[in-house]
Scaffold this active site. Structure first.
Site, short mmCIF file in Angstrom:
data_model
loop_
_atom_site.label_atom_id
_atom_site.label_comp_id
_atom_site.label_asym_id
_atom_site.label_seq_id
_atom_site.Cartn_x
_atom_site.Cartn_y
_atom_site.Cartn_z
CB CYS A 2 -19.78 1.75 -44.48
SG CYS A 2 -20.77 1.54 -44.40
NE ARG A 27 -13.95 0.90 -44.50
CZ ARG A 27 -12.81 1.54 -43.93
NH1 ARG A 27 -11.60 1.36 -43.25
NH2 ARG A 27 -13.35 2.44 -43.76
CD1 TRP A 74 -21.27 -3.64 -38.84
CD2 TRP A 74 -21.86 -1.83 -38.98
NE1 TRP A 74 -21.49 -3.53 -38.20
CE2 TRP A 74 -21.73 -2.23 -37.36
CE3 TRP A 74 -22.23 -0.43 -37.98
CZ2 TRP A 74 -22.07 -1.90 -36.28
CZ3 TRP A 74 -21.93 0.54 -37.25
CH2 TRP A 74 -22.14 -0.24 -35.73
CG ASN A 99 -17.22 4.83 -44.06
OD1 ASN A 99 -17.81 4.16 -42.92
ND2 ASN A 99 -15.58 4.66 -44.06
N GLY A 100 -20.40 6.65 -43.01
CA GLY A 100 -19.52 7.42 -41.45
C GLY A 100 -21.71 7.92 -41.37
CD GLU A 482 -9.85 -9.44 -25.88
OE1 GLU A 482 -10.41 -8.65 -25.59
OE2 GLU A 482 -9.53 -9.64 -26.84
CE LYS A 486 -11.67 -11.65 -29.08
NZ LYS A 486 -10.79 -10.43 -29.34
CD GLU A 489 -15.94 -9.68 -30.35
OE1 GLU A 489 -14.59 -10.60 -30.28
OE2 GLU A 489 -16.23 -9.13 -32.00
CG HIS A 505 -19.49 -8.24 -3.17
ND1 HIS A 505 -19.88 -7.28 -2.14
CD2 HIS A 505 -18.59 -8.09 -3.90
CE1 HIS A 505 -19.13 -7.87 -1.40
NE2 HIS A 505 -18.12 -7.89 -1.79
CE LYS A 603 -9.34 -6.73 -36.93
NZ LYS A 603 -10.19 -7.03 -36.33
C1 F6R Z 1 -12.93 -7.23 -30.67
C2 F6R Z 1 -12.55 -6.37 -31.25
C3 F6R Z 1 -12.49 -4.68 -31.13
C4 F6R Z 1 -12.18 -4.12 -31.69
C5 F6R Z 1 -11.85 -2.39 -31.64
C6 F6R Z 1 -11.87 -1.26 -31.34
O1 F6R Z 1 -12.57 -8.52 -31.05
O2 F6R Z 1 -11.90 -6.70 -32.23
O3 F6R Z 1 -13.51 -4.35 -29.53
O4 F6R Z 1 -11.32 -3.93 -30.28
O5 F6R Z 1 -13.66 -2.37 -32.11
O6 F6R Z 1 -10.60 -2.27 -32.75
P1 F6R Z 1 -9.48 -1.43 -32.62
O7 F6R Z 1 -8.27 -1.87 -32.11
O8 F6R Z 1 -9.96 -1.04 -34.71
O9 F6R Z 1 -9.72 0.21 -32.91
#
Ligand code: F6R
Length: 608
Positions: A2, A27, A74, A99-100, A482, A486, A489, A505, A603
């Site tokens: 948030c 956020r 969020w 927020n929290g 990775e 990507k 998500e 396995h 994010k």
């Molecule tokens: C995936 C993604 C997340 C962040 C994770 C950590 O695309 O962006 O998995 O990598 O939430 O975030 P940071 O790097 O800001 O600690």
């Protein structure tokens, strides 16, 4: 997560709050709301969905007020809905945004119900408003009632409060969630992120855990939990970053993918010279301290964790140093045994991720040699709390799915491996190769964009599937992880990564004509073994999409082989990341998901 913002001014603040929320949508973006206060009158608006919905309503209603608080959510406790959206009120005069997470919410809820409060929402946050009201009823000032309330809260919070009986005032509290006060001209602000009040605040006070603030348009008062006045340094933060714009791209994610040559250049620039890494690029005294590094403990989440996994081999080879890697969310709960001379390294794009921050705080009380943070946000809490740091200089990353943050983290990790190797006087030749590869990375990344036309040919074949497998060996397993993250998500298609040798396995049972298998086949010491693993997929009718070098000898009847640029040993993992980002992006575009803000995500994850 948030984002919260508050403003008190001699002018109307409605627009300021909504614009601030828009800049903090990274956020959270499932609902938004605000409360405006003019004299004793309050105006409350809450909407489901993005801030643009709130903005639309605001333009219809056009409320005028000199102070207010606002929130973009969020969801943690309670589904995204108008009722669960903030601000939450108590008795028509106390309003809060939060927020929290309040961990003891069950017990507080029961107590407040017994006290006769009618709780409207399913959130933990609403309870804060009632508790403040309850404490104020005992004869306390609003600030004291807020201080008293926080004594009863377990968990993490940044809170902003409006009390209609306290004209033009905003109250705030901070504990383990980011919050700062911005000082303007005849107006003052609070916000989760300085960007939310960029261009309005001339300077900032970064609140510390346990701080409280009472602000009016003319005065900023910061106090501790006994009401004692605290002096916090007034800082200037450069918020002059170019307003986030897509520059003609369809999405921020697309722009951020194609920005990577420049972002990686920025991450490396000024940090190497004459084929060698410069001293102290992690801060004063770092090169001397790194001489004693015998082990490295990495913590991170999500994409940032994949960066640590990819880089492990570099540290083992260049610094001859064993590495431990933990999910930040798990690290402190396993009571880690810390050996002498272990360096603790946090990796985070935002520098605010609650799990990584909690791990860092835990590490401070352990006997680590020191704490290094690799992050993209110079004003972040992690950067402030670490002994040494390096900024990835990727520029703001707006797309929720990390792209340039990841590749610049890898560049910074290679610089860290080189710095430790130089301090320990080890492997000079390999280090020179690593730096040479690093400097060649931007142009190879640019070259890899040429793969898009091949990827375009496979998008439709993948977009209607329900599952995908990603395979790699060695460090390319981490790159496959990775790629799969990507992909899932932003496309919402389930994808799983495996080290290719692991297939037999168990996961081989998943392979059929409906399961695309994406494989990374660079020309390395494991390629022959990988190709045998891929033959196993072929014999089960699997469709293979391989990114590799043309010399990799595999004949594909079903699927496609895509030829990668010829890379160096150290930069190949970075370059192999690019087509996986493009694949995820193009498949998501073809499906039509909201790929800059995928469902259920945010994010910056500032809750545990
Ligand atoms: C995936 C993604 C997340 C962040 C994770 C950590 O695309 O962006 O998995 O990598 O939430 O975030 P940071 O790097 O800001 O600690």
């Amino acid at each position: 997560m948030c984002g919260i913002i508050g403003a008190t001014s001699s002018r109307g603040v409605g627009k300021i709050l909504v614009n601030g929320l828009k800049k903090m949508e990274y956020r959270g973006y499932d609902s938004a709301g605000l409360v405006l206060n003019q004299d004793e009158a309050v105006f409350q608006l809450r909407t489901l969905g993005k801030v643009s919905n709130l903005e639309e309503l605001m333009t219809k209603e056009r409320p005028k007020a000199n102070s207010g608080i606002a929130h973009t959510r969020w969801a943690t406790h309670g589904v995204p809905s108008e009722t669960n959206a903030h601000p939450h009120g108590s008795n028509g005069n106390i309003y809060i945004v939060h927020n929290g997470i309040i961990e003891n919410h069950d017990e507080l809820r029961e107590r407040l119900v017994n006290e006769g409060y009618e709780i409207q929402s399913q959130t933990d946050s609403e309870l804060i408003a009632h508790l403040i009201h309850f404490n104020k009823e005992k004869g306390k000032t609003t600030l004291d009632a807020l201080i008293e309330t926080t004594k009863e809260l377990d968990g993490a919070y940044s809170i902003a409060v409006i009390d209609t009986e306290e004209k033009g005032k905003i109250f705030a509290a901070k504990q383990k969630s980011p919050l700062l006060v911005g000082k303007g001209i005849e107006e003052n602000f609070i916000a989760s992120d300085p960007l939310a009040i960029a261009g309005l605040a001339e300077s900032f006070y970064l609140l510390e855990d346990g701080d409280f603030a009472e602000i009016t348009k003319d005065e900023i008062k910061i106090v501790g939990s006994n009401g004692e006045a605290l002096s916090r340094e007034e800082t200037i933060i450069d918020t002059s970053v170019k307003e986030a714009s897509k520059d003609g791209y369809k999405h921020f994610m697309e722009k951020e993918i194609y920005e990577q040559p420049q972002a990686i250049t920025n991450a490396i620039e000024g940090r190497t010279a004459d084929g060698e890494v410069l001293d102290n690029i992690f801060g004063l005294g770092s090169s001397e301290a790194f001489k004693g590094v015998k082990r490295i403990q990495f913590v991170a989440c999500g994409t940032s964790l994949h960066a640590a996994k990819t880089a492990r081999k570099w540290f083992e080879e260049l610094c001859e140093t064993p590495c431990y890697i933990d999910f930040a969310s798990e690290y402190r709960y396993r009571n880690p045994l810390v050996e002498d001379d272990t360096l603790f390294v946090c990796i985070s794009q935002s520098g605010e991720t609650a799990d990584t921050m909690a791990a860092l705080n835990y590490a401070k009380d352990e006997k680590y040699l020191g704490i290094v943070t690799i992050c993209n946000v110079p004003t972040s809490t992690m950067a402030r709390e670490s002994d040494w740091k390096i900024f990835t200089n990727a520029g703001p990353e707006i797309g929720v799915a990390s792209t340039k943050a990841f590749t610049t983290q890898l560049a910074a990790l290679l610089l860290l491996a080189c710095s430790i190797s130089k301090s320990k006087n080890l492997n000079k030749d390999k280090r020179a190769d690593a730096i040479n590869d690093l400097l060649n990375t931007p142009s190879l990344v640019k070259e890899s964009f040429g793969l898009k036309r091949h990827i375009d040919e496979i998008v439709e074949k993948i977009a209607d599937k329900k599952n995908a497998l990603y395979l790699g060996r060695g460090v390319y397993f981490s790159i496959a992880q990775e790629g799969a993250l990507k992909f899932k998500e932003i496309t919402y298609i389930h994808a799983e990564a495996y080290p290719a040798g692991e297939l037999k396995h168990g996961p081989l049972a998943l392979v059929d004509e409906m399961t695309p298998v994406v494989a990374l086949a660079p020309e390395d010491e494991l390629v022959e073994k990988l190709l045998s693993n891929l033959e196993e997929v072929k014999s089960r009718g699997g469709t293979l999409y391989i990114f590799g070098n043309a010399t990799s000898k595999i004949k594909i009847e079903k699927g496609k082989f895509m030829n990668m640029p010829k890379c160096g040993y150290y930069n190949a993992p970075i370059v192999y990341t690019i087509p996986l980002q493009i694949l995820a992006y193009e498949v998501a575009c073809s499906i039509g998901t909201d790929l800059d803000q995928p469902r259920n995500l945010a994010k910056s994850v500032t809750v545990e």
